[in-house]
Design a protein around this motif. Structure first.
Motif, PDB file in Angstrom:
ATOM      1  N   PRO A 148      -2.343   1.820  -2.951  1.00 56.34           N
ATOM      2  CA  PRO A 148      -1.993   1.927  -4.372  1.00 56.34           C
ATOM      3  C   PRO A 148      -0.634   2.583  -4.624  1.00 56.34           C
ATOM      4  O   PRO A 148      -0.541   3.747  -5.015  1.00 56.34           O
ATOM      5  CB  PRO A 148      -3.130   2.781  -4.926  1.00 56.34           C
ATOM      6  CG  PRO A 148      -3.516   3.665  -3.788  1.00 56.34           C
ATOM      7  CD  PRO A 148      -3.332   2.816  -2.555  1.00 56.34           C
ATOM      8  N   ARG A 149       0.409   1.804  -4.410  1.00 54.29           N
ATOM      9  CA  ARG A 149       1.752   2.333  -4.624  1.00 54.29           C
ATOM     10  C   ARG A 149       2.713   1.209  -4.982  1.00 54.29           C
ATOM     11  O   ARG A 149       2.455   0.041  -4.715  1.00 54.29           O
ATOM     12  CB  ARG A 149       2.256   3.067  -3.389  1.00 54.29           C
ATOM     13  CG  ARG A 149       2.470   2.166  -2.201  1.00 54.29           C
ATOM     14  CD  ARG A 149       2.784   2.956  -0.912  1.00 54.29           C
ATOM     15  NE  ARG A 149       2.822   2.041   0.209  1.00 54.29           N
ATOM     16  CZ  ARG A 149       3.932   1.473   0.687  1.00 54.29           C
ATOM     17  NH1 ARG A 149       5.093   1.737   0.143  1.00 54.29           N
ATOM     18  NH2 ARG A 149       3.866   0.655   1.711  1.00 54.29           N
ATOM     19  N   ILE A 150       3.822   1.601  -5.579  1.00 53.20           N
ATOM     20  CA  ILE A 150       4.894   0.670  -5.918  1.00 53.20           C
ATOM     21  C   ILE A 150       5.840   0.597  -4.716  1.00 53.20           C
ATOM     22  O   ILE A 150       6.272   1.630  -4.203  1.00 53.20           O
ATOM     23  CB  ILE A 150       5.667   1.156  -7.163  1.00 53.20           C
ATOM     24  CG1 ILE A 150       4.752   1.207  -8.386  1.00 53.20           C
ATOM     25  CG2 ILE A 150       6.881   0.264  -7.423  1.00 53.20           C
ATOM     26  CD1 ILE A 150       5.379   1.899  -9.587  1.00 53.20           C
ATOM     27  N   ILE A 151       6.164  -0.624  -4.307  1.00 57.62           N
ATOM     28  CA  ILE A 151       7.130  -0.802  -3.218  1.00 57.62           C
ATOM     29  C   ILE A 151       8.462  -1.364  -3.715  1.00 57.62           C
ATOM     30  O   ILE A 151       9.449  -1.366  -2.982  1.00 57.62           O
ATOM     31  CB  ILE A 151       6.569  -1.699  -2.098  1.00 57.62           C
ATOM     32  CG1 ILE A 151       6.176  -3.071  -2.637  1.00 57.62           C
ATOM     33  CG2 ILE A 151       5.427  -0.999  -1.380  1.00 57.62           C
ATOM     34  CD1 ILE A 151       5.876  -4.103  -1.563  1.00 57.62           C
ATOM     35  N   ASP A 152       8.474  -1.804  -4.967  1.00 58.81           N
ATOM     36  CA  ASP A 152       9.708  -2.321  -5.560  1.00 58.81           C
ATOM     37  C   ASP A 152       9.572  -2.224  -7.067  1.00 58.81           C
ATOM     38  O   ASP A 152       8.511  -2.538  -7.620  1.00 58.81           O
ATOM     39  CB  ASP A 152       9.947  -3.780  -5.150  1.00 58.81           C
ATOM     40  CG  ASP A 152      11.265  -4.321  -5.659  1.00 58.81           C
ATOM     41  OD1 ASP A 152      12.311  -3.688  -5.370  1.00 58.81           O
ATOM     42  OD2 ASP A 152      11.268  -5.351  -6.348  1.00 58.81           O
TER      43      ASP A 152
END
Length: 160
Positions: A4-8
């Motif tokens: 659960p994370r933003i990569i872009d």
């Protein structure tokens, strides 16, 4: 496996008419810090069980914040749309205190700069909590992620 994370993250540059060097620096730092560490978990369960990582596109349309969420392969996942009325005052207050901060950096004493910076951080923290509340039930974010997202939302509101 959930990630659960933003990569872009991308901002809709068509809605940004002008940025000062100070604002551009804030944008770069917010994006860098956000990508280094964040918690971003859409609450909706998707049929394929996808749970991150995510690519995010932020834009403002018809007075609303649109958070377009995509899978890592760039295929669409969902869009979360938030009315901005509840954030307008926080955005306005943050713009005002940032302007005071930038002026202080150029001409104030270290003690005055520290005072303005403390006020700026307090407004930013309050705005991050407000944003977390607005995202509740839609996207689970931690405090630092909310702070950085709020900075980017402010960048989208710069008009001139």
């Amino acid at each position: 496996m959930a990630d659960p994370r933003i990569i872009d993250i991308t901002l809709d540059d068509k809605t940004i008419l002008w940025r000062s060097a100070d604002v551009e620096q804030e944008r770069r730092i917010a994006i860098f810090d956000l990508l280094e560490e964040n918690r971003f978990a859409p609450v909706r369960t998707h049929p394929d069980g996808y749970a991150g990582p995510y690519k995010v596109f932020l834009r403002v349309a018809d007075g609303r914040l649109v958070i377009e969420i995509r899978r890592a392969d760039d295929s669409p996942l969902e869009a979360v749309i938030l009315g901005l009325a509840s954030l307008k005052r926080a955005i306005r207050d943050y713009f005002a205190i940032c302007e005071s901060y930038y002026q202080a950096i150029r001409q104030a004493t270290p003690a005055q700069i520290e005072t303005v910076d403390m006020a700026r951080r307090a407004i930013h923290n309050d705005a991050a909590e407000l944003l977390r509340g607005r995202l509740e039930g839609k996207i689970d974010v931690d405090f630092d992620t909310a702070r950085r997202l709020f900075t980017l939302i402010c960048v989208l509101h710069i008009r001139s």
